[in-house]
Design a protein around this motif. Structure first.
Motif, PDB file in Angstrom:
ATOM      1  N   PRO A 102       0.827  -1.216   0.000  1.00  0.00           N
ATOM      2  CA  PRO A 102       0.000   0.000   0.000  1.00  0.00           C
ATOM      3  C   PRO A 102       0.859   1.263   0.000  1.00  0.00           C
ATOM      4  N   ASN A 103       0.338   2.297  -0.610  1.00  0.00           N
ATOM      5  CA  ASN A 103       1.029   3.585  -0.695  1.00  0.00           C
ATOM      6  C   ASN A 103       1.134   4.252   0.674  1.00  0.00           C
ATOM      7  N   GLY A 104       0.047   4.262   1.428  1.00  0.00           N
ATOM      8  CA  GLY A 104       0.085   4.846   2.764  1.00  0.00           C
ATOM      9  C   GLY A 104      -0.384   6.281   2.861  1.00  0.00           C
ATOM     10  N   GLN A 105      -0.553   6.922   1.719  1.00  0.00           N
ATOM     11  CA  GLN A 105      -1.058   8.320   1.668  1.00  0.00           C
ATOM     12  C   GLN A 105      -0.154   9.316   2.391  1.00  0.00           C
ATOM     13  N   GLU A 106      -0.172   9.333   3.714  1.00  0.00           N
ATOM     14  CA  GLU A 106       0.736  10.196   4.473  1.00  0.00           C
ATOM     15  C   GLU A 106       0.912   9.608   5.870  1.00  0.00           C
ATOM     16  N   GLU A 107       1.983  10.021   6.517  1.00  0.00           N
ATOM     17  CA  GLU A 107       2.304   9.448   7.823  1.00  0.00           C
ATOM     18  C   GLU A 107       1.122   9.635   8.780  1.00  0.00           C
ATOM     19  N   ALA A 109      -1.882   8.525   8.556  1.00  0.00           N
ATOM     20  CA  ALA A 109      -3.210   8.315   7.960  1.00  0.00           C
ATOM     21  C   ALA A 109      -3.605   6.856   8.202  1.00  0.00           C
ATOM     22  N   PRO A 110      -4.909   6.545   8.179  1.00  0.00           N
ATOM     23  CA  PRO A 110      -5.321   5.146   8.345  1.00  0.00           C
ATOM     24  C   PRO A 110      -4.604   4.225   7.361  1.00  0.00           C
ATOM     25  N   GLN A 111      -4.428   4.695   6.129  1.00  0.00           N
ATOM     26  CA  GLN A 111      -3.758   3.895   5.095  1.00  0.00           C
ATOM     27  C   GLN A 111      -2.287   3.638   5.447  1.00  0.00           C
ATOM     28  N   TYR A 112      -1.716   4.551   6.191  1.00  0.00           N
ATOM     29  CA  TYR A 112      -0.316   4.396   6.605  1.00  0.00           C
ATOM     30  C   TYR A 112      -0.173   3.197   7.549  1.00  0.00           C
ATOM     31  N   TYR A 113      -1.137   3.069   8.460  1.00  0.00           N
ATOM     32  CA  TYR A 113      -1.074   1.935   9.392  1.00  0.00           C
ATOM     33  C   TYR A 113      -1.375   0.616   8.676  1.00  0.00           C
ATOM     34  N   TYR A 114      -2.235   0.689   7.662  1.00  0.00           N
ATOM     35  CA  TYR A 114      -2.479  -0.493   6.833  1.00  0.00           C
ATOM     36  C   TYR A 114      -1.187  -0.926   6.132  1.00  0.00           C
ATOM     37  N   LYS A 115      -0.435   0.067   5.678  1.00  0.00           N
ATOM     38  CA  LYS A 115       0.858  -0.200   5.031  1.00  0.00           C
ATOM     39  C   LYS A 115       1.840  -0.854   6.009  1.00  0.00           C
ATOM     40  N   LEU A 116       1.926  -0.308   7.220  1.00  0.00           N
ATOM     41  CA  LEU A 116       2.841  -0.878   8.213  1.00  0.00           C
ATOM     42  C   LEU A 116       2.436  -2.316   8.555  1.00  0.00           C
ATOM     43  N   ASP A 117       1.143  -2.559   8.704  1.00  0.00           N
ATOM     44  CA  ASP A 117       0.656  -3.918   8.984  1.00  0.00           C
ATOM     45  C   ASP A 117       1.005  -4.866   7.837  1.00  0.00           C
ATOM     46  N   PHE A 118       0.822  -4.369   6.625  1.00  0.00           N
ATOM     47  CA  PHE A 118       1.115  -5.184   5.433  1.00  0.00           C
ATOM     48  C   PHE A 118       2.582  -5.607   5.431  1.00  0.00           C
ATOM     49  N   TYR A 154      14.374  14.385   2.259  1.00  0.00           N
ATOM     50  CA  TYR A 154      12.942  14.057   2.199  1.00  0.00           C
ATOM     51  C   TYR A 154      12.627  12.967   3.223  1.00  0.00           C
ATOM     52  N   ASP A 155      11.578  13.206   4.040  1.00  0.00           N
ATOM     53  CA  ASP A 155      11.186  12.178   5.014  1.00  0.00           C
ATOM     54  C   ASP A 155       9.675  11.968   5.011  1.00  0.00           C
ATOM     55  N   GLY A 156       9.050  12.243   3.855  1.00  0.00           N
ATOM     56  CA  GLY A 156       7.601  12.038   3.706  1.00  0.00           C
ATOM     57  C   GLY A 156       7.282  10.590   3.377  1.00  0.00           C
ATOM     58  N   ILE A 157       6.069  10.396   2.830  1.00  0.00           N
ATOM     59  CA  ILE A 157       5.605   9.032   2.566  1.00  0.00           C
ATOM     60  C   ILE A 157       6.594   8.310   1.631  1.00  0.00           C
ATOM     61  N   ALA A 158       6.806   7.055   1.925  1.00  0.00           N
ATOM     62  CA  ALA A 158       7.785   6.184   1.248  1.00  0.00           C
ATOM     63  C   ALA A 158       9.190   6.323   1.826  1.00  0.00           C
ATOM     64  N   ALA A 159       9.382   7.280   2.734  1.00  0.00           N
ATOM     65  CA  ALA A 159      10.717   7.459   3.313  1.00  0.00           C
ATOM     66  C   ALA A 159      10.668   7.708   4.817  1.00  0.00           C
ATOM     67  N   ARG A 162       9.513   4.603  10.170  1.00  0.00           N
ATOM     68  CA  ARG A 162       8.841   3.338  10.485  1.00  0.00           C
ATOM     69  C   ARG A 162       8.761   2.419   9.266  1.00  0.00           C
ATOM     70  N   GLU A 163       8.510   3.009   8.088  1.00  0.00           N
ATOM     71  CA  GLU A 163       8.506   2.191   6.860  1.00  0.00           C
ATOM     72  C   GLU A 163       9.887   1.607   6.600  1.00  0.00           C
ATOM     73  N   ARG A 164      10.885   2.455   6.743  1.00  0.00           N
ATOM     74  CA  ARG A 164      12.252   2.003   6.459  1.00  0.00           C
ATOM     75  C   ARG A 164      12.695   0.927   7.439  1.00  0.00           C
ATOM     76  N   GLU A 165      12.256   1.033   8.681  1.00  0.00           N
ATOM     77  CA  GLU A 165      12.581   0.002   9.676  1.00  0.00           C
ATOM     78  C   GLU A 165      11.972  -1.343   9.269  1.00  0.00           C
ATOM     79  N   LEU A 166      10.743  -1.309   8.746  1.00  0.00           N
ATOM     80  CA  LEU A 166      10.087  -2.556   8.364  1.00  0.00           C
ATOM     81  C   LEU A 166      10.738  -3.164   7.119  1.00  0.00           C
ATOM     82  N   ILE A 167      11.229  -2.326   6.226  1.00  0.00           N
ATOM     83  CA  ILE A 167      11.962  -2.838   5.058  1.00  0.00           C
ATOM     84  C   ILE A 167      13.284  -3.447   5.522  1.00  0.00           C
TER      85      ILE A 167
END
Length: 242
Positions: A102-107, A109-118, A154-159, A162-167
């Motif tokens: 998932p894209n995550g929309q922005e840090e 956002a509900p979609q962001y947590y869906y991304k982290l769960d994924f 840049y430290d917005g969505i995709a960077a 928390r996302e980087r830690e999961l990668i």
DNA sequence: ATGGCTACGGAGCGTAGA
């Protein structure tokens, strides 16, 4: 064996572009993301005419992944999450998966947590297949390192951290992102992103240890991003000596 | 400049993409 992974941003809008890449690179397995079509409307016959068996996992309008293979597709599984973002299969003697994180929309956002769960669930999948020959290609929607983003700092969505830690956790299961040094894979349609080379490296290939042992080389097919009516992602290619 | 561009669904323009 040659495997290509590509976020096509609509398989139906990109048929001609896909045919060109298939003609130029003749992949044995083609992993698609963001097909944006339900299975009943997937252009299955078109791929069969190109010599591929097809396992689509789609939904109406958005998301959607598929595996196209010159080999028989066995043990196809797509029940990974509610949205159509994952399909795995056994084909040509190896396990492969097509993943659309998932894209995550922005840090936050509900979609962001869906991304982290994924991403957390994906790590469990990696652990399950750790000792198999497993190749996972897809749009991970994360730029793992600062150099994977064209703008400094840049430290917005995709960077986000928390996302980087999961990668990083994906890598620490023993899988290797074999195209780490191949540069950007996505450029925004807006603001002439591609001609200015303002890109992100979002599309990755993760190989289990057994798969890594056969890794020859890989590349980002930038020419496809410069074609007529392109996807905003370039295809990424992975060559194995099997 | 919080815009820019593209595809989708469904027949407006809102939503998603990243």
């Amino acid at each position: 064996m040659r495997i290509i992974s590509w976020n096509v941003n609509s398989v139906r809008a990109r048929i001609e572009n896909i045919a060109k890449v298939v003609a130029d690179y003749a992949p044995d397995i083609l992993l698609l993301q963001e097909t944006r079509v339900e299975n009943s409307l997937f252009p299955t016959e078109y791929f069969e005419d190109l010599g591929y068996n097809v396992a689509p996992n789609g939904q109406k309008g958005r998301n959607g992944v598929a595996i196209c293979s010159k080999y028989l597709l066995e043990e196809v599984k797509s029940d990974f999450c509610e949205e159509a973002r994952y399909t795995e299969a056994f084909s040509g003697g190896i396990f492969v998966a097509s993943v659309y994180v998932p894209n995550g929309q922005e840090e936050d956002a509900p979609q962001y947590y869906y991304k982290l769960d994924f991403l957390q669930k994906l790590k469990n999948k990696f652990l399950d297949f750790k000792d198999e020959f497993f190749v996972v290609g897809g749009d991970f929607n994360v730029a793992p390192y600062p150099r994977d983003v064209y703008t400094d700092g840049y430290d917005g969505i995709a960077a986000t951290s928390r996302e980087r830690e999961l990668i990083k956790a994906l890598r620490e299961t023993g899988f290797r992102d074999v195209l780490e040094d191949k540069g950007y894979t996505w450029w925004d349609y807006r603001s002439r992103g591609f001609s200015n080379d303002r890109g992100f490296r979002l599309d990755h290939f993760y190989l289990s240890e057994k798969a890594c042992d056969t890794f020859v080389d890989g590349d980002v097919i930038r020419s496809a991003r410069g074609a007529e009516r392109p996807s905003d992602h370039a295809p990424v290619l992975c060559e194995l000596k099997i």
